[in-house]
Design a protein around this motif. Structure first.
Motif, PDB file in Angstrom:
ATOM      1  N   UNK A 176      13.454  -1.566  -0.189  1.00  0.00           N
ATOM      2  CA  UNK A 176      12.641  -0.735  -1.075  1.00  0.00           C
ATOM      3  C   UNK A 176      11.172  -0.877  -0.669  1.00  0.00           C
ATOM      4  N   UNK A 177      10.667   0.152  -0.011  1.00  0.00           N
ATOM      5  CA  UNK A 177       9.299   0.159   0.486  1.00  0.00           C
ATOM      6  C   UNK A 177       8.534   1.334  -0.125  1.00  0.00           C
ATOM      7  N   UNK A 178       7.215   1.318   0.077  1.00  0.00           N
ATOM      8  CA  UNK A 178       6.384   2.412  -0.427  1.00  0.00           C
ATOM      9  C   UNK A 178       6.712   3.719   0.275  1.00  0.00           C
ATOM     10  N   UNK A 179       6.967   3.650   1.559  1.00  0.00           N
ATOM     11  CA  UNK A 179       7.287   4.863   2.307  1.00  0.00           C
ATOM     12  C   UNK A 179       8.581   5.495   1.814  1.00  0.00           C
ATOM     13  N   UNK A 180       9.583   4.688   1.576  1.00  0.00           N
ATOM     14  CA  UNK A 180      10.851   5.231   1.086  1.00  0.00           C
ATOM     15  C   UNK A 180      10.701   5.784  -0.325  1.00  0.00           C
ATOM     16  N   UNK A 181       9.912   5.141  -1.157  1.00  0.00           N
ATOM     17  CA  UNK A 181       9.713   5.633  -2.521  1.00  0.00           C
ATOM     18  C   UNK A 181       9.010   6.985  -2.516  1.00  0.00           C
TER      19      UNK A 181
END
Length: 228
Positions: free
Chosen positions: A192-197
Motif C-alpha cells: 500500500x503506497x501513495x502511488x497505488x492509492x
C-alpha cells in the motif's frame, strides 16, 4: 333577357369563390396541422433523449460514490494506517521449516517457511515477510503455499523456495520496518503506497467528473433552448 342571363352567371360565381377560399383555408390548416404534428412528434424525442442522458449521468455519479467507498476501505485506509516507512538494510541469515504446519483457511494445513534476517542498523534479528499482509495473517511465515490436499506437493514447493533463499544467505537487501507496532518484523516491499492509492482513486474521479459533466451539459442545453 339580359338580366336573366347575367343573374345566373353571378349566382354561379359566388359559390365557386367560396369553395376556392374554403379549399385554401383547409390547405393552410392542413399545412399548419402537419407542422404542429411534426413539432409535437419531435418534442418527445428530444425530451426522452435528455432524460436518458441525465439518468446516465446520475448513474455514473452513484457508481463513482460506490467506487470511492470500496477503494477507500481496501486501499486508502490501509495506506493511511501503514507505518512501514523506515528503510534499513537486512542480511539474510537463516531459513527453516517448522514442524508444526499452519492452518490454511480452515480447509487444511500447509508448511511454513520462516526466514530470519539481521538488521545492520539496529544489530538485531527479525522475521522477514514479503509485504504487509503476511505480517497480520501469518506472522511467523515468509512463504506458505496455496491450500491443497497433497502434502507431498506442498513440501516440495516449500523446499524449492527454501533452496533459492539458502543460495542467498549472507546477502544484504533493503527492507522496511515498523518499530512501533511490529518491532520484530520487517518486509521486503510495501503493498500500500501513495502511488497505488492515487491510481486507485483516479477511476472514481473520472467517472464522477464524467457524470457531472454530462448532467451539466444537458441542463445547459435545456436552458438555452428555453431562452432562445
Amino acid at each position: 333577357m339580359i338580366l336573366s342571363t347575367a343573374s345566373p352567371r353571378r349566382s354561379f360565381s359566388i359559390p365557386i369563390n367560396i369553395n376556392l377560399q374554403g379549399a385554401r383555408k383547409r390547405q393552410t390548416r392542413g399545412a399548419d396541422g402537419h407542422v404542429g404534428q411534426r413539432v409535437r412528434t419531435q418534442m418527445p424525442v428530444i425530451s426522452v433523449g435528455e432524460d436518458r442522458a441525465i439518468l446516465l449521468g446520475f448513474t455514473m455519479i452513484a457508481f463513482s460514490v460506490l467506487m470511492f467507498f470500496v477503494v477507500g476501505i481496501t486501499v486508502v485506509k490501509p495506506y493511511i494506517n501503514s507505518n512501514w516507512e523506515e528503510k534499513t538494510s537486512c542480511v539474510l541469515v537463516h531459513t527453516d521449516i517448522p514442524k508444526d504446519w499452519v492452518d490454511c483457511r480452515g480447509v487444511s494445513t500447509v508448511p511454513c517457511l520462516r526466514v530470519t534476517v539481521n538488521l545492520t542498523d539496529l544489530n538485531q534479528s527479525a522475521l522477514l515477510h514479503f509485504n504487509e499482509e503476511p505480517v497480520l495473517l501469518t506472522p511467523e511465515c515468509f512463504y506458505i503455499p496455496k491450500c491443497r490436499m497433497d502434502k507431498t506437493e506442498l513440501q516440495d514447493e516449500v523446499q524449492k523456495v527454501k533452496k533459492v533463499l539458502d543460495s542467498q544467505l549472507g546477502n544484504t537487501s533493503s527492507c522496511f520496518t515498523d518499530r512501533t507496532r511490529h518491532p520484530r518484523d520487517v518486509i521486503l516491499s510495501r503493498k500500500y503506497t501513495l502511488r497505488r492509492s492515487l491510481f486507485s482513486l483516479l477511476w472514481p474521479c473520472l467517472m464522477l467528473g464524467g457524470g457531472a459533466l454530462l448532467v451539466g451539459l444537458v441542463k445547459l442545453t435545456q436552458r438555452l433552448c428555453h431562452k432562445y
